[in-house]
Design a protein around this motif. Structure first.
Motif, PDB file in Angstrom:
ATOM      1  N   GLY A   1      26.625  45.453  33.429  1.00 50.93           N
ATOM      2  CA  GLY A   1      26.417  44.707  34.671  1.00 50.93           C
ATOM      3  C   GLY A   1      27.368  45.106  35.769  1.00 50.93           C
ATOM      4  O   GLY A   1      28.103  46.092  35.685  1.00 50.93           O
ATOM      5  N   ARG A   2      27.355  44.299  36.835  1.00 51.42           N
ATOM      6  CA  ARG A   2      28.115  44.588  38.040  1.00 51.42           C
ATOM      7  C   ARG A   2      29.619  44.553  37.789  1.00 51.42           C
ATOM      8  O   ARG A   2      30.101  43.819  36.932  1.00 51.42           O
ATOM      9  N   LEU A   3      30.369  45.360  38.557  1.00 49.00           N
ATOM     10  CA  LEU A   3      31.830  45.302  38.520  1.00 49.00           C
ATOM     11  C   LEU A   3      32.266  44.047  39.286  1.00 49.00           C
ATOM     12  O   LEU A   3      31.990  43.904  40.475  1.00 49.00           O
ATOM     13  N   ILE A   4      32.922  43.140  38.594  1.00 49.64           N
ATOM     14  CA  ILE A   4      33.304  41.851  39.201  1.00 49.64           C
ATOM     15  C   ILE A   4      34.692  41.920  39.827  1.00 49.64           C
ATOM     16  O   ILE A   4      34.925  41.420  40.923  1.00 49.64           O
ATOM     17  N   GLY A   5      35.630  42.511  39.124  1.00 50.28           N
ATOM     18  CA  GLY A   5      37.008  42.534  39.629  1.00 50.28           C
ATOM     19  C   GLY A   5      37.742  43.771  39.169  1.00 50.28           C
ATOM     20  O   GLY A   5      37.431  44.358  38.125  1.00 50.28           O
ATOM     21  N   MET A   6      38.738  44.158  39.974  1.00 51.24           N
ATOM     22  CA  MET A   6      39.489  45.391  39.684  1.00 51.24           C
ATOM     23  C   MET A   6      40.905  45.197  40.202  1.00 51.24           C
ATOM     24  O   MET A   6      41.101  44.721  41.336  1.00 51.24           O
ATOM     25  N   ALA A   7      41.900  45.518  39.374  1.00 49.66           N
ATOM     26  CA  ALA A   7      43.298  45.350  39.799  1.00 49.66           C
ATOM     27  C   ALA A   7      44.201  46.226  38.942  1.00 49.66           C
ATOM     28  O   ALA A   7      43.826  46.660  37.851  1.00 49.66           O
ATOM     29  N   TRP A   8      45.411  46.460  39.460  1.00 51.38           N
ATOM     30  CA  TRP A   8      46.411  47.256  38.744  1.00 51.38           C
ATOM     31  C   TRP A   8      47.385  46.329  38.033  1.00 51.38           C
ATOM     32  O   TRP A   8      47.817  45.335  38.593  1.00 51.38           O
ATOM     33  N   THR A   9      47.762  46.698  36.804  1.00 48.06           N
ATOM     34  CA  THR A   9      48.789  45.921  36.086  1.00 48.06           C
ATOM     35  C   THR A   9      50.169  46.437  36.485  1.00 48.06           C
ATOM     36  O   THR A   9      50.299  47.414  37.219  1.00 48.06           O
ATOM     37  N   ASP A  10      51.205  45.786  35.932  1.00 47.55           N
ATOM     38  CA  ASP A  10      52.588  46.180  36.244  1.00 47.55           C
ATOM     39  C   ASP A  10      52.885  47.625  35.846  1.00 47.55           C
ATOM     40  O   ASP A  10      53.702  48.285  36.474  1.00 47.55           O
ATOM     41  N   ASP A  11      52.238  48.105  34.773  1.00 48.68           N
ATOM     42  CA  ASP A  11      52.508  49.484  34.348  1.00 48.68           C
ATOM     43  C   ASP A  11      51.481  50.475  34.917  1.00 48.68           C
ATOM     44  O   ASP A  11      51.285  51.562  34.372  1.00 48.68           O
ATOM     45  N   GLN A  12      50.833  50.069  36.007  1.00 51.91           N
ATOM     46  CA  GLN A  12      49.874  50.910  36.733  1.00 51.91           C
ATOM     47  C   GLN A  12      48.708  51.380  35.848  1.00 51.91           C
ATOM     48  O   GLN A  12      48.328  52.547  35.826  1.00 51.91           O
ATOM     49  N   THR A  13      48.171  50.407  35.128  1.00 52.11           N
ATOM     50  CA  THR A  13      46.886  50.603  34.435  1.00 52.11           C
ATOM     51  C   THR A  13      45.838  49.883  35.268  1.00 52.11           C
ATOM     52  O   THR A  13      46.045  48.732  35.666  1.00 52.11           O
ATOM     53  N   LEU A  14      44.726  50.550  35.557  1.00 53.28           N
ATOM     54  CA  LEU A  14      43.668  49.939  36.355  1.00 53.28           C
ATOM     55  C   LEU A  14      42.742  49.146  35.430  1.00 53.28           C
ATOM     56  O   LEU A  14      42.184  49.692  34.484  1.00 53.28           O
TER      57      LEU A  14
ATOM     58  N   VAL B   1      33.697  43.859  34.130  1.00 50.44           N
ATOM     59  CA  VAL B   1      32.276  43.839  34.496  1.00 50.44           C
ATOM     60  C   VAL B   1      31.665  42.502  34.088  1.00 50.44           C
ATOM     61  O   VAL B   1      32.292  41.677  33.424  1.00 50.44           O
ATOM     62  N   GLN B   2      30.410  42.337  34.486  1.00 52.30           N
ATOM     63  CA  GLN B   2      29.731  41.048  34.395  1.00 52.30           C
ATOM     64  C   GLN B   2      29.709  40.450  32.982  1.00 52.30           C
ATOM     65  O   GLN B   2      29.852  39.247  32.815  1.00 52.30           O
ATOM     66  N   ASP B   3      29.565  41.290  31.967  1.00 51.89           N
ATOM     67  CA  ASP B   3      29.455  40.733  30.608  1.00 51.89           C
ATOM     68  C   ASP B   3      30.814  40.487  29.953  1.00 51.89           C
ATOM     69  O   ASP B   3      30.896  40.219  28.756  1.00 51.89           O
ATOM     70  N   GLY B   4      31.895  40.600  30.729  1.00 51.03           N
ATOM     71  CA  GLY B   4      33.231  40.308  30.199  1.00 51.03           C
ATOM     72  C   GLY B   4      33.911  41.490  29.545  1.00 51.03           C
ATOM     73  O   GLY B   4      35.016  41.370  29.009  1.00 51.03           O
ATOM     74  N   THR B   5      33.270  42.684  29.599  1.00 54.04           N
ATOM     75  CA  THR B   5      33.930  43.896  29.064  1.00 54.04           C
ATOM     76  C   THR B   5      35.000  44.346  30.056  1.00 54.04           C
ATOM     77  O   THR B   5      34.794  44.296  31.274  1.00 54.04           O
ATOM     78  N   ILE B   6      36.139  44.776  29.511  1.00 56.55           N
ATOM     79  CA  ILE B   6      37.246  45.238  30.366  1.00 56.55           C
ATOM     80  C   ILE B   6      37.471  46.727  30.091  1.00 56.55           C
ATOM     81  O   ILE B   6      37.734  47.130  28.960  1.00 56.55           O
ATOM     82  N   TYR B   7      37.319  47.526  31.168  1.00 57.02           N
ATOM     83  CA  TYR B   7      37.582  48.964  31.063  1.00 57.02           C
ATOM     84  C   TYR B   7      38.948  49.232  31.685  1.00 57.02           C
ATOM     85  O   TYR B   7      39.282  48.690  32.745  1.00 57.02           O
TER      86      TYR B   7
END
Length: 844
Positions: A88-101, A105-111
């Motif tokens: 599904g659609r990309l819902i949110g995108m952000a960088w963590t403290d160790d610069q991992t993006l 997505v819509q179904d709760g999968t985290i890439y």
């Protein structure tokens, strides 16, 4: 005039100045932020963009393939990858403290992606329930995220280092909240994340893992449209339904600021600028509001993204990157129009000095007493500048003033120069990390080095490490591993030279770790060559094993003399090789062989027997068999005529045969043969007597026990079988008969023939049994008068002892016997008389 031009860039918000210098003209092309989802990392971090598939957009010359692209802060592309994820659609995108993006997505999968747009496996999930409900919005913080689903349920990952999804308490709402904000776990009393939800009522819901609260009742006049929590988690800035900016404590217990805004429409973005101001952005205007006074308006004809930093906000647009922040007090004191502060006069004095004006000396005289503070202010102001020419001028002013200071810390200017060189180096467009001095101190140099090496800026990272006197090992190690990964076409020997050239720069560097990386990348030969240079055996040996170099590992392990390492190699080879091959390997290595034998003696008898047989050491096998027979004898089942004695005897007989095959072990062979015979006889005795008292006793004890039990025939059989000498036979029988106090049998035995041991043992046996009368039967038969005298003395017969002693003509013996009867005056005089007579005869 310089002061006028500097201060002209500032804006006054109530009583504080703010400035918005442009740091970069963006280098990217055809990027319209309004068409993209954008994630910007704090601390001058990278910018990730991906086409927003919820918007209909015109494709320029862009490919129809949707790409995730990562840029540095100056808009130079670092990496890109095609977005090919279902779910599904990309819902949110952000960088963590160790610069991992992080991409949700819509179904709760985290890439997850690194800065090189490489997917980090495995993909994460927010859980089955989240998958079924669909995610509609996410809020991120340093190392975690909260997602809300279509069913208004909240799911949280508190820390991506331990990515375990948790379902928070049910907020009990029917419609999606207007806005959502998070108070990070580090700022909450419970230590768990708190989610603030702006709902339709005049309160805010606070949702935790174990409950929901209503906050702001009676404080709010209606629903909140936008919310943002300050950096320290203490304050909440929000935009109300009726167009007001409301700043409250984060628990909504008190109002700090309440200001009317110029629009009732909720802003697209809201952000804290440091701790003194709040930014609200609508599609053409950025409004900056402080506690009092008129707000500052900045107009934009292109979309912008607000990137909050600890000391301000970076503003990203299609064409530029700016940094909006409060002007530091030191800068204000120098550059405010008409300022007469010591720092301003010192800065002015440098200008006069450069123009060779006497006014320079006049300025210095005016501020002589405040000169240290003026120098410090110039140094501080230099640290807050992004423009290197202004940094240089301020530091020159500080240096000029320092020349007239006697009590100023001399190394302050050098420290600031060092720090600014680092900041300027990473701020260059090619690197694109625009850090302010405050951000740099918060981030720390070691984290900055880590970010540079992750971005493969190894040369700069190495130079900064060297410049700051930091350990360069981390940089060189990362470079070496990256070089191996990227140099698949370079031959092993050539690559080894390249690697060694750099690795030798750092003393104590772990060659083993680089070799492990080479092995992981399928370059086993290179790994083997690298590990040769590892000086620490403890690191070298395990790696040699992991890359299949067992023989080299054994050589290195034995050379180190570390028995633990040798055992590590031995067990490894033992598991991998056939027994005969293993035996051949260790036979030529004395230390390894001896350690193996020591271990196997305790735990692996059968395997050790195979080893000794393969090397022709038959006597060692025999000793092992003999030992096994003793171990079998310790078994409690081996008593009372047990059939276990059969296998024991067979083991000893087998040992006898093996000993017999070697000339040097004839004695052991004979001993084993006798041991087996003795065990057989003892076993038979235990069966016939039904007493478990014979097995494993000596020949002498076996004879003695037979006599004690009255089995004289069996005793004689043992004597004959083992060729027991007459003397030994007599000794054993005398003491055995005295043990059972069979005095008649003893007397009869003494008369069978003249005892080869004499009669003294008969006397001893009777005296020990406290039978003086029985002893008197044998004392007269004792041939040696000395022994006879001593025997009489032992049973207290002084006169007879004296007579026997006088026959021996031994004065010393008389003296000794006299001491024995020292309590008896009459007896003592007898011995004196006899001794005197003996002395007189000797004199004649």
């Amino acid at each position: 005039m310089a002061n006028v031009s500097v201060a002209a860039e500032w804006q006054l918000l109530y009583n504080r100045y703010y400035r918005k210098p442009e740091i970069y003209q963006m280098k990217w092309k055809h990027i319209d932020l309004s068409r993209y989802k954008v994630a910007c990392a704090p601390f001058g971090g990278p910018v990730a963009v991906i086409r927003d598939d919820s918007k209909i957009v015109q494709l320029y010359a862009e490919s129809a393939l949707r790409k995730l692209r990562i840029f540095n802060s100056a808009g130079i592309q670092l990496s890109e990858t095609v977005w090919r994820h279902p779910g599904g659609r990309l819902i949110g995108m952000a960088w963590t403290d160790d610069q991992t993006l992080i991409c949700v997505v819509q179904d709760g999968t985290i890439y997850r992606y690194n800065i090189h747009a490489e997917l980090i496996e495995p993909n994460l999930s927010m859980g089955k329930e989240c998958f079924e409900q669909n995610v509609v919005e996410c809020v991120f913080w340093g190392n975690g995220l909260v997602a809300i689903t279509e069913s208004n349920q909240l799911f949280c990952i508190a820390d991506f280092k331990n990515p375990k999804p948790i379902k928070l308490a049910d907020p009990g709402i029917e419609e999606l909240p207007h806005c959502m904000a998070v108070i990070e776990p580090q700022y909450t009393i419970s230590g768990n994340v708190e989610v603030l939800l702006g709902v339709d009522d005049a309160f805010v819901l606070v949702v935790e893992e174990d409950g929901v609260q209503q906050l702001g009742l009676g404080l709010l006049r209606g629903p909140l449209q936008k919310m943002v929590v300050s950096h320290d988690g203490k304050w909440l800035a929000s935009f109300t339904h009726d167009g007001r900016l409301l700043v409250t404590t984060s628990d909504l217990s008190g109002v700090i600021i309440e200001r009317e805004c110029e629009s009732a429409l909720p802003p697209e973005q809201i952000a804290w600028c440091g701790m003194d101001a709040v930014l609200l952005y609508w599609d053409d205007m950025l409004l900056m509001m402080g506690p009092d006074g008129d707000p500052i308006r900045y107009l934009y004809d292109e979309p912008i993204i607000l990137i909050p930093e600890s000391d301000g906000v970076r503003i990203l647009s299609n064409t530029s990157m700016e940094f909006l922040h409060r002007v530091p007090d030191s800068t204000v004191s120098i550059f405010t129009i008409g300022s007469t502060s010591p720092a301003a006069l010192l800065y002015d004095a440098l200008d006069h000095f450069d123009r060779r004006s006497a006014k320079a000396d006049e300025n210095l005289r005016l501020i002589r007493s405040s000169l240290p503070e003026a120098v410090e202010a110039c140094i501080d102001a230099a640290g807050h500048e992004f423009d290197d020419s202004r940094q240089r001028t301020l530091l020159r002013a500080a240096s000029y003033g320092q020349a007239f200071c006697s009590n100023f810390q001399r190394d302050r200017i050098q420290e600031m120069c060092k720090l600014l060189r680092v900041l300027n180096a990473v701020c260059s467009a090619e690197i694109g990390i625009p850090l302010s001095i405050q951000q740099y101190k918060l981030l720390t140099p070691s984290v900055l080095i880590g970010r540079l090496i992750n971005a493969h800026q190894h040369l700069l990272a190495l130079r900064i490490s060297e410049y700051l006197g930091m350990n360069q090992e981390v940089v060189i190690m990362h470079w070496a591993c990256s070089k191996i990964t990227a140099s698949l076409s370079i031959p092993d020997v050539t690559l080894l030279e390249i690697l060694l050239d750099k690795l030798k720069l750092c003393k104590g560097i772990s060659y083993a770790a680089v070799a492990a990386h080479a092995d992981k990348n399928g370059r086993r030969k290179l790994a083997a060559m690298l590990v040769e240079h590892e000086p620490r055996s403890s690191k070298q040996v395990p790696l040699l094993l992991s890359i299949g170099e067992e023989d080299t590992a054994l050589i290195k392990g034995t050379e180190s003399g570390d028995t633990d390492l040798v055992y590590l190699v031995l067990f490894h080879i033992w598991q991998k090789r056939q027994p005969l091959e293993f035996f051949g390997t260790i036979q030529a290595k004395p230390l390894a062989r001896d350690l193996f034998i020591t271990y196997a003696r305790c735990y692996k008898h059968e395997f050790l027997k195979d080893f000794f047989l393969s090397t022709g050491q038959l006597h060692e096998v025999a000793f092992l068999l003999w030992k096994e027979s003793w171990e079998l004898g310790k078994n409690p089942m081996a008593s009372k005529g047990s059939p276990l004695h059969g296998p024991r005897i067979k083991l000893i007989e087998k040992a006898k045969d093996l000993f017999a095959d070697t000339k040097e072990h004839a004695f052991e062979s004979k001993a084993a043969e006798e041991h087996a015979r003795l065990l057989r006889i003892q076993h038979d005795l235990e069966v016939t007597t039904k007493q478990a008292i014979f097995v494993d006793s000596s020949i002498s004890d076996t004879i003695r026990t037979c006599i004690v039990l009255g089995n004289h025939r069996a005793a004689m059989k043992v004597k004959t079988e083992f060729k027991v000498s007459e003397k030994r036979w007599y000794w054993l029988k005398v003491f055995a008969l005295s043990t059972i106090r069979d005095w008649d049998a003893l007397e009869k035995f003494s008369k069978e023939k003249k005892p080869p041991i004499g009669y003294r043992p008969f006397v001893e046996a009777c005296i020990e049994a406290d039978e003086k009368g029985e002893a008197l039967k044998y004392i007269p038969k004792v041939a040696d008068p000395r022994e006879r005298a001593e025997s009489y003395a032992r049973i207290g017969m002084a006169k007879e002892a004296a007579d026997a002693a006088s026959q021996a003509k031994d004065g010393e013996l008389l003296g000794r016997l006299k001491l024995t009867f020292s309590q008896n005056a009459g007896a003592s005089s007898i011995f004196d008389t006899l001794r005197d007579r003996l002395s007189f005869q000797g004199a004649l």
